[in-house]
Design a protein around this motif. Structure first.
Motif, PDB file in Angstrom:
ATOM      1  N   PHE A 148       0.830  -1.208   0.000  1.00 16.94           N
ATOM      2  CA  PHE A 148       0.000   0.000   0.000  1.00 16.94           C
ATOM      3  C   PHE A 148       0.865   1.259   0.000  1.00 16.94           C
ATOM      4  O   PHE A 148       0.531   2.243  -0.664  1.00 16.94           O
ATOM      5  N   TYR A 149       1.985   1.257   0.715  1.00 20.85           N
ATOM      6  CA  TYR A 149       2.913   2.389   0.685  1.00 20.85           C
ATOM      7  C   TYR A 149       3.486   2.568  -0.724  1.00 20.85           C
ATOM      8  O   TYR A 149       3.635   3.680  -1.204  1.00 20.85           O
ATOM      9  N   ILE A 150       3.806   1.451  -1.357  1.00 24.94           N
ATOM     10  CA  ILE A 150       4.335   1.489  -2.720  1.00 24.94           C
ATOM     11  C   ILE A 150       3.308   2.125  -3.655  1.00 24.94           C
ATOM     12  O   ILE A 150       3.643   3.014  -4.446  1.00 24.94           O
ATOM     13  N   CYS A 151       2.072   1.684  -3.564  1.00 25.00           N
ATOM     14  CA  CYS A 151       1.015   2.240  -4.422  1.00 25.00           C
ATOM     15  C   CYS A 151       0.840   3.731  -4.169  1.00 25.00           C
ATOM     16  O   CYS A 151       0.716   4.513  -5.123  1.00 25.00           O
ATOM     17  N   GLU A 152       0.816   4.117  -2.913  1.00 23.00           N
ATOM     18  CA  GLU A 152       0.663   5.535  -2.587  1.00 23.00           C
ATOM     19  C   GLU A 152       1.816   6.345  -3.166  1.00 23.00           C
ATOM     20  O   GLU A 152       1.613   7.400  -3.758  1.00 23.00           O
ATOM     21  N   TYR A 153       3.022   5.843  -3.015  1.00 23.27           N
ATOM     22  CA  TYR A 153       4.200   6.536  -3.536  1.00 23.27           C
ATOM     23  C   TYR A 153       4.135   6.671  -5.057  1.00 23.27           C
ATOM     24  O   TYR A 153       4.484   7.713  -5.611  1.00 23.27           O
ATOM     25  N   THR A 173      -3.662   3.168  -7.537  1.00 22.76           N
ATOM     26  CA  THR A 173      -4.422   2.325  -6.625  1.00 22.76           C
ATOM     27  C   THR A 173      -3.889   0.896  -6.743  1.00 22.76           C
ATOM     28  O   THR A 173      -3.246   0.554  -7.755  1.00 22.76           O
ATOM     29  N   PRO A 174      -4.165   0.053  -5.761  1.00 21.99           N
ATOM     30  CA  PRO A 174      -3.760  -1.351  -5.911  1.00 21.99           C
ATOM     31  C   PRO A 174      -4.340  -1.973  -7.184  1.00 21.99           C
ATOM     32  O   PRO A 174      -3.661  -2.738  -7.870  1.00 21.99           O
ATOM     33  N   ARG A 175      -5.579  -1.633  -7.507  1.00 19.01           N
ATOM     34  CA  ARG A 175      -6.184  -2.160  -8.736  1.00 19.01           C
ATOM     35  C   ARG A 175      -5.401  -1.710  -9.965  1.00 19.01           C
ATOM     36  O   ARG A 175      -5.125  -2.505 -10.864  1.00 19.01           O
ATOM     37  N   GLU A 176      -5.017  -0.441 -10.013  1.00 18.81           N
ATOM     38  CA  GLU A 176      -4.246   0.071 -11.154  1.00 18.81           C
ATOM     39  C   GLU A 176      -2.872  -0.587 -11.226  1.00 18.81           C
ATOM     40  O   GLU A 176      -2.337  -0.797 -12.318  1.00 18.81           O
ATOM     41  N   PHE A 177      -2.301  -0.897 -10.071  1.00 17.29           N
ATOM     42  CA  PHE A 177      -0.997  -1.558 -10.071  1.00 17.29           C
ATOM     43  C   PHE A 177      -1.069  -2.863 -10.859  1.00 17.29           C
ATOM     44  O   PHE A 177      -0.174  -3.170 -11.648  1.00 17.29           O
ATOM     45  N   PHE A 178      -2.137  -3.610 -10.664  1.00 17.40           N
ATOM     46  CA  PHE A 178      -2.257  -4.911 -11.317  1.00 17.40           C
ATOM     47  C   PHE A 178      -2.936  -4.859 -12.681  1.00 17.40           C
ATOM     48  O   PHE A 178      -3.017  -5.871 -13.368  1.00 17.40           O
ATOM     49  N   ASP A 179      -3.415  -3.706 -13.087  1.00 15.23           N
ATOM     50  CA  ASP A 179      -4.107  -3.548 -14.370  1.00 15.23           C
ATOM     51  C   ASP A 179      -3.091  -3.297 -15.477  1.00 15.23           C
ATOM     52  O   ASP A 179      -2.762  -2.160 -15.793  1.00 15.23           O
ATOM     53  N   ASP A 180      -2.608  -4.366 -16.090  1.00 21.04           N
ATOM     54  CA  ASP A 180      -1.588  -4.206 -17.126  1.00 21.04           C
ATOM     55  C   ASP A 180      -2.137  -3.613 -18.419  1.00 21.04           C
ATOM     56  O   ASP A 180      -1.377  -3.247 -19.307  1.00 21.04           O
TER      57      ASP A 180
END
Length: 101
Positions: free
Chosen positions: A51-56, A60-67
């Motif tokens: 979550f810190y990584i995503c915020e930085y 969003t976590p969803r966007e992180f995994f949305d290739d």
């Protein structure tokens, strides 16, 4: 499989932000090689650190995994900018986007 995707996605999003692995590691409160170890498959973040990584990275976590979304940080910036326009201006921007896509 998932680990490789995670490593590659983290690397791509970090580079899009224009920061080094060391800089990002320190910014999220970890030791200076933390992100490098994740990107090289030697470590994996806890849920809290994820979550810190995503915020930085401003995703969003969803966007992180949305290739399918290759540049979520850019999309966020575009949306923030679009909020300043009125309906007529947004119609013109939408027409332009539809013309070029």
């Amino acid at each position: 499989m998932y680990e490789e995707f995670f490593m590659e996605r983290l690397n791509m999003l970090r580079r899009q932000k224009g920061v080094s692995a060391r800089e990002m590691s320190l910014a999220i409160g970890q030791n200076d090689s933390y992100i490098n170890r994740i990107e090289n498959g030697k470590s994996f973040p806890s849920m809290q650190v994820f979550f810190y990584i995503c915020e930085y990275l401003d995703v969003t976590p969803r966007e992180f995994f949305d290739d399918a979304n290759a540049a979520p940080q850019h999309v966020h910036e575009i949306v923030r900018s679009l909020r300043k326009f009125d309906a007529e201006q947004l119609d013109a921007i939408l027409a332009l986007i539809q013309k070029v896509s």
